[in-house]
Design a protein around this motif. Structure first.
Motif, PDB file in Angstrom:
ATOM      1  N   ARG A  21      49.458  43.187  33.151  1.00 36.39           N
ATOM      2  CA  ARG A  21      50.834  43.098  33.651  1.00 36.39           C
ATOM      3  C   ARG A  21      51.838  42.542  32.656  1.00 36.39           C
ATOM      4  O   ARG A  21      51.485  41.807  31.743  1.00 36.39           O
ATOM      5  CB  ARG A  21      50.850  42.235  34.917  1.00 36.39           C
ATOM      6  CG  ARG A  21      50.197  42.978  36.055  1.00 36.39           C
ATOM      7  CD  ARG A  21      50.109  42.199  37.334  1.00 36.39           C
ATOM      8  NE  ARG A  21      49.515  43.100  38.332  1.00 36.39           N
ATOM      9  CZ  ARG A  21      48.224  43.395  38.359  1.00 36.39           C
ATOM     10  NH1 ARG A  21      47.399  42.836  37.542  1.00 36.39           N
ATOM     11  NH2 ARG A  21      47.777  44.265  39.241  1.00 36.39           N
ATOM     12  N   LYS A  79      38.566  38.314  43.985  1.00 31.62           N
ATOM     13  CA  LYS A  79      39.197  37.146  43.380  1.00 31.62           C
ATOM     14  C   LYS A  79      40.648  37.065  43.813  1.00 31.62           C
ATOM     15  O   LYS A  79      41.397  38.028  43.668  1.00 31.62           O
ATOM     16  CB  LYS A  79      39.143  37.291  41.851  1.00 31.62           C
ATOM     17  CG  LYS A  79      39.780  36.159  41.099  1.00 31.62           C
ATOM     18  CD  LYS A  79      40.512  36.642  39.852  1.00 31.62           C
ATOM     19  CE  LYS A  79      41.849  37.246  40.179  1.00 31.62           C
ATOM     20  NZ  LYS A  79      42.644  37.644  39.044  1.00 31.62           N
ATOM     21  N   ASP A  87      49.737  37.247  42.850  1.00 36.94           N
ATOM     22  CA  ASP A  87      49.052  38.192  41.966  1.00 36.94           C
ATOM     23  C   ASP A  87      48.736  39.501  42.684  1.00 36.94           C
ATOM     24  O   ASP A  87      49.354  39.824  43.684  1.00 36.94           O
ATOM     25  CB  ASP A  87      47.780  37.521  41.412  1.00 36.94           C
ATOM     26  CG  ASP A  87      47.341  38.085  40.067  1.00 36.94           C
ATOM     27  OD1 ASP A  87      48.179  38.123  39.155  1.00 36.94           O
ATOM     28  OD2 ASP A  87      46.184  38.491  39.935  1.00 36.94           O
ATOM     29  N   GLU A  88      47.792  40.260  42.130  1.00 39.40           N
ATOM     30  CA  GLU A  88      47.320  41.461  42.811  1.00 39.40           C
ATOM     31  C   GLU A  88      46.202  41.029  43.748  1.00 39.40           C
ATOM     32  O   GLU A  88      45.569  39.996  43.521  1.00 39.40           O
ATOM     33  CB  GLU A  88      46.768  42.458  41.793  1.00 39.40           C
ATOM     34  CG  GLU A  88      45.524  41.947  41.067  1.00 39.40           C
ATOM     35  CD  GLU A  88      44.845  43.008  40.201  1.00 39.40           C
ATOM     36  OE1 GLU A  88      45.180  44.188  40.295  1.00 39.40           O
ATOM     37  OE2 GLU A  88      43.958  42.615  39.427  1.00 39.40           O
TER      38      GLU A  88
END
Ligand code: ATP
Ligand code: MG
Length: 312
Positions: free
Chosen positions: A26, A218, A234-235
């Protein structure tokens, strides 16, 4: 749409968006003091190194998939907060059409938060580094486990197994839950564990309906310092951050095929390129990897990939 975007046009910065971080996948830009533009490129890494070429569409896929899960959490875990502000690039940024098009689908506007320096891993099955540790010492992240577990075996209940969040270039290290409590503080650790497990369970049950086992995943968490509440950042639940296994081919006692980078990893190993910098993937590996990601997307979101790209 067939060429991979491995870097974002630097013209974005000339339009007032300051790049504040660049990860393996990213690019992160400041929008204002409270929000970030969180952009996923088509870069792909394996064994911790980034390939020279990317996988066309991968960044959009990761972003749209993350948004899909955030939406699901809104109904299934209403008290859970996520960093998502908007799934579209604001018109108010006044980006030219070309840049707007480059960023479309691969970007999210997110809240800028203080990131807790741990990776909040949840494991439902024993595999990967968890399995490696268990074989050696009978523990997983230092947690004493029952004897006689087999590779890929389902655990009685999902296990919170944090790791450190290493600086760029370093490797994350598995740590005990106790160590994670020391790092982030008891109060936050308790919430991070609770909501990571809850999110894992919701996603696991959802994925099971499409014939996919969520072996592990995660999460990352941030802190809203104004409200003192943890926020999912986050993703989430993408093939980059999770192990998805096709349920119909699941068999205890061996490693499983997964939806993610198996083609790429196998090819790198075969060619003796494992861990080498600047490797260019042949078209065949790019195509096979892309199709695996697409398959995961379609199964998990119930949306056709081409159609998802066409929307909004
Ligand atoms: P590395 O940065 O070590 O390469 P990575 O490959 O996972 O890790 P990327 O996924 O490319 O990194 O970039 C995402 C980065 O943005 C992560 O470091 C993550 O912690 C950070 N991040 C995610 N959401 C937020 C947020 N809301 N506020 C601030 N930082 C965030
Ligand atoms: Mg990441």
């Amino acid at each position: 749409d067939r060429t991979a975007v491995t870097s974002i046009d630097s013209a974005v910065e000339q339009h007032g968006l300051k790049k504040i971080a660049s990860g393996k996948v990213r690019e992160i830009y400041d929008i204002d003091s409270k929000t970030l533009l969180f952009v996923a490129t088509d870069r792909i890494s394996a064994y911790d190194v980034i390939m020279k070429n990317g996988v066309p569409g991968k960044g959009s896929l990761l972003t749209l998939m993350t948004i899909h899960w955030f939406e699901l959490f809104k109904t299934k875990i209403p008290e859970l907060q996520t960093h998502l502000v908007s799934a579209t690039v604001p018109q108010s940024l006044n980006l030219p059409d070309g840049l707007q098009a480059q960023l479309r689908h691969r970007s999210m506007v997110v809240r800028k938060l203080k990131v807790f320096p741990i990776e909040s891993i949840v494991r439902g099955y024993i595999t990967g580094s968890g399995w490696a540790e268990y074989k050696k010492s009978g523990t997983v992240h230092g947690i004493e486990m029952p004897t006689g577990l087999k590779e890929s075996q389902k655990l009685d209940k999902p296990l919170w197994t944090p790791s450190t969040k290493a600086e760029v270039g370093d490797k994350d290290e598995n740590i005990t839950p106790q160590r994670a409590r020391e790092i982030v503080g008891e109060k936050y650790a308790e919430q991070i564990e609770k909501y990571s497990i809850r999110a894992y369970e919701v996603a696991r049950d959802y994925a099971a309906e499409s014939g996919i086992l969520l072996a592990d995943t995660k999460f990352e968490w941030g802190l809203d310092q104004e409200t003192d509440r943890i926020v999912l950042i986050d993703e989430v639940l993408t093939p980059d951050s999770s192990r998805f296994w096709p349920a119909d081919r699941y068999e205890v006692g061996r490693g499983q095929d997964s939806y993610d980078k198996q083609f790429l990893r196998d090819w790198l190993t075969r060619e003796g390129l494992k861990g080498k910098e600047g490797v260019e993937m042949p078209a065949e590996i790019v195509e096979k990897t892309a199709s695996k990601y697409r398959e995961a997307f379609e199964k998990l979101t119930g949306q056709k990939w081409e159609k998802a790209l066409g929307s909004k």
